[in-house]
Design a protein around this motif. Structure first.
Motif, PDB file in Angstrom:
ATOM      1  N   GLY A   1      35.254  28.359  36.376  1.00 30.34           N
ATOM      2  CA  GLY A   1      35.594  29.772  36.293  1.00 30.34           C
ATOM      3  C   GLY A   1      36.162  30.149  34.931  1.00 30.34           C
ATOM      4  O   GLY A   1      35.876  31.226  34.396  1.00 30.34           O
ATOM      5  N   TRP A   2      36.963  29.258  34.371  1.00 26.09           N
ATOM      6  CA  TRP A   2      37.537  29.491  33.029  1.00 26.09           C
ATOM      7  C   TRP A   2      36.423  29.589  31.985  1.00 26.09           C
ATOM      8  O   TRP A   2      36.415  30.496  31.145  1.00 26.09           O
ATOM      9  CB  TRP A   2      38.502  28.347  32.716  1.00 26.09           C
ATOM     10  N   VAL A   3      35.466  28.671  32.053  1.00 25.28           N
ATOM     11  CA  VAL A   3      34.344  28.692  31.110  1.00 25.28           C
ATOM     12  C   VAL A   3      33.486  29.935  31.327  1.00 25.28           C
ATOM     13  O   VAL A   3      33.071  30.599  30.367  1.00 25.28           O
ATOM     14  CB  VAL A   3      33.496  27.411  31.247  1.00 25.28           C
ATOM     15  N   PHE A   4      33.219  30.277  32.590  1.00 26.87           N
ATOM     16  CA  PHE A   4      32.449  31.484  32.883  1.00 26.87           C
ATOM     17  C   PHE A   4      33.125  32.712  32.285  1.00 26.87           C
ATOM     18  O   PHE A   4      32.469  33.574  31.686  1.00 26.87           O
ATOM     19  CB  PHE A   4      32.310  31.677  34.395  1.00 26.87           C
ATOM     20  N   ALA A   5      34.440  32.819  32.458  1.00 24.54           N
ATOM     21  CA  ALA A   5      35.164  33.991  31.959  1.00 24.54           C
ATOM     22  C   ALA A   5      35.021  34.117  30.453  1.00 24.54           C
ATOM     23  O   ALA A   5      34.796  35.215  29.923  1.00 24.54           O
ATOM     24  CB  ALA A   5      36.639  33.896  32.350  1.00 24.54           C
ATOM     25  N   ILE A   6      35.123  33.007  29.758  1.00 23.13           N
ATOM     26  CA  ILE A   6      34.996  33.021  28.301  1.00 23.13           C
ATOM     27  C   ILE A   6      33.577  33.426  27.887  1.00 23.13           C
ATOM     28  O   ILE A   6      33.383  34.245  26.974  1.00 23.13           O
ATOM     29  CB  ILE A   6      35.372  31.640  27.722  1.00 23.13           C
ATOM     30  N   GLY A   7      32.584  32.884  28.578  1.00 21.04           N
ATOM     31  CA  GLY A   7      31.204  33.242  28.274  1.00 21.04           C
ATOM     32  C   GLY A   7      30.890  34.685  28.609  1.00 21.04           C
ATOM     33  O   GLY A   7      30.203  35.376  27.855  1.00 21.04           O
ATOM     34  N   MET A   8      31.380  35.162  29.767  1.00 19.87           N
ATOM     35  CA  MET A   8      31.134  36.538  30.178  1.00 19.87           C
ATOM     36  C   MET A   8      31.689  37.541  29.184  1.00 19.87           C
ATOM     37  O   MET A   8      31.116  38.616  28.973  1.00 19.87           O
ATOM     38  CB  MET A   8      31.784  36.794  31.544  1.00 19.87           C
ATOM     39  N   LEU A   9      32.828  37.189  28.578  1.00 16.13           N
ATOM     40  CA  LEU A   9      33.465  38.101  27.628  1.00 16.13           C
ATOM     41  C   LEU A   9      33.051  37.826  26.179  1.00 16.13           C
ATOM     42  O   LEU A   9      33.513  38.498  25.264  1.00 16.13           O
ATOM     43  CB  LEU A   9      34.988  37.990  27.758  1.00 16.13           C
ATOM     44  N   ALA A  10      32.181  36.822  25.993  1.00 18.83           N
ATOM     45  CA  ALA A  10      31.709  36.461  24.653  1.00 18.83           C
ATOM     46  C   ALA A  10      32.881  36.195  23.711  1.00 18.83           C
ATOM     47  O   ALA A  10      32.888  36.662  22.567  1.00 18.83           O
ATOM     48  CB  ALA A  10      30.793  37.545  24.088  1.00 18.83           C
ATOM     49  N   LEU A  11      33.855  35.417  24.173  1.00 19.85           N
ATOM     50  CA  LEU A  11      35.021  35.084  23.353  1.00 19.85           C
ATOM     51  C   LEU A  11      34.680  33.869  22.484  1.00 19.85           C
ATOM     52  O   LEU A  11      35.062  32.736  22.768  1.00 19.85           O
ATOM     53  CB  LEU A  11      36.232  34.816  24.247  1.00 19.85           C
ATOM     54  N   GLU A  12      33.951  34.140  21.434  1.00 19.59           N
ATOM     55  CA  GLU A  12      33.432  33.074  20.572  1.00 19.59           C
ATOM     56  C   GLU A  12      34.556  32.248  19.963  1.00 19.59           C
ATOM     57  O   GLU A  12      34.393  31.050  19.702  1.00 19.59           O
ATOM     58  CB  GLU A  12      32.562  33.685  19.477  1.00 19.59           C
ATOM     59  N   SER A  13      35.725  32.860  19.768  1.00 22.76           N
ATOM     60  CA  SER A  13      36.846  32.135  19.170  1.00 22.76           C
ATOM     61  C   SER A  13      37.353  31.005  20.053  1.00 22.76           C
ATOM     62  O   SER A  13      38.069  30.113  19.584  1.00 22.76           O
ATOM     63  CB  SER A  13      38.002  33.105  18.885  1.00 22.76           C
ATOM     64  N   LEU A  14      36.983  31.024  21.349  1.00 21.92           N
ATOM     65  CA  LEU A  14      37.431  29.979  22.272  1.00 21.92           C
ATOM     66  C   LEU A  14      36.379  28.898  22.495  1.00 21.92           C
ATOM     67  O   LEU A  14      36.548  28.025  23.339  1.00 21.92           O
ATOM     68  CB  LEU A  14      37.809  30.609  23.619  1.00 21.92           C
TER      69      LEU A  14
END
Length: 301
Positions: free
Chosen positions: A171-184
């Motif tokens: 879920g943590w990885v999905f959230a980062i991908g969904m928001l396109a948080l490239e810095s993470l």
């Protein structure tokens, strides 16, 4: 009909969707809601953990999602912080389907309460993972500041528990991908390197593809569009009517299996097997399709 008869209908529904009681509750929501939410209070406090209460709450929260009642959100999150068996008893396979939509629809603006679910170690890992995706959706739709969510997800890379493979990390990885948080991306790479994400569930290159698809989308919603029915809860009756467990086909399949089991029991002189309600098949229950596999490893997937 009144609140008490509606509650009785919910508790006894089993494989028959209680449409009449659901519609009455929707039509009289202001009258019905206090009594319905009182059941959730008693369940959360431990005063009533009966299966009848759990079955009733399944419908209560789906109806609360349709009505977008924010009173349901803190109650639902309180229940979500309980152990896996409690949420399993109430929601069954809805843990991985409609629960996220109910949380989105009933969110009352209290981000700390949602974070409490994400960080609750005793809670079901699928519930916690779903709460992370809910946070991503609320952020993508402008209800939570993007920089606040980015900082929170960055901090979770060091503080989220458990520090071993768990679906909460998916879920943590999905959230980062969904928001396109490239810095993470670097933090995600480290999480994969530490074995926190099951490679059978997700590989790092799949995360990269999701990230790139969202970055290429001018609306930054591509990650949500690819996921089944992600967004606010719609009609509870329409949603649940489409479930296999409440369908006429399920009834026919159940009757066929019961006839088969009776025939086998009669010829072998053995007791009938115990079956589960097909209205709310738990992820660890035998799959209704008859494959012999657990539901979460068969049709739920």
């Amino acid at each position: 009909m009144n609140v008490e008869t509606a509650i009785q209908a919910f508790a006894k529904a089993a494989t028959d969707l209680p449409r009449e009681a659901m519609q009455w509750a929707l039509d009289h929501w202001d009258e019905a809601a206090p009594g319905l939410f009182a059941i959730a209070e008693r369940y959360a406090s431990g005063a009533d953990r009966s299966q009848e209460a759990a079955d009733t709450l399944f419908y209560v929260f789906h109806l609360a999602g349709e009505t977008e009642d924010p009173r349901a959100f803190p109650l639902l999150c309180r229940l979500a912080r309980l152990d896996e068996s409690s949420m399993e008893a109430i929601f069954g396979d809805a843990v991985t389907t409609t629960l996220k939509r109910i949380l989105i629809s009933t969110w009352d603006g209290d981000l700390d309460v949602l974070k409490g679910v994400i960080e609750a170690e005793p809670a079901d890992e699928f519930v916690r993972s779903g709460a992370l995706e809910v946070l991503a959706y609320l952020t993508a739709t402008g209800r939570v500041p993007r920089d606040e969510t980015e900082a929170y997800l960055r901090g979770l890379s060091d503080t989220l528990r458990p520090r071993h493979e768990s679906f909460v990390w998916v879920g943590w990885v999905f959230a980062i991908g969904m928001l396109a948080l490239e810095s993470l991306s670097g933090a995600v790479h480290e999480a994969f390197g530490h074995g926190l994400i099951d490679p059978m569930v997700m590989k790092e290159d799949a995360f990269r593809r999701n990230l790139e698809a969202t970055l290429a989308d001018p609306h930054r919603m591509a990650g949500f569009g690819d996921r089944r029915a992600f967004g606010p809860m719609g009609s509870a009756i329409s949603e649940l009517s489409a479930w296999y467990g409440f369908s006429e086909q399920a009834k026919r399949d159940r009757e066929r299996r019961e006839r088969r089991d009776l025939k086998r029991a009669g010829s072998a002189g053995t007791p009938l097997p115990v079956t589960t309600s097909f209205g709310k098949v738990g992820r660890n229950d035998p799959c209704p399709c008859g494959s012999g596999k657990k539901y979460k490893r068969c049709c739920l997937g």
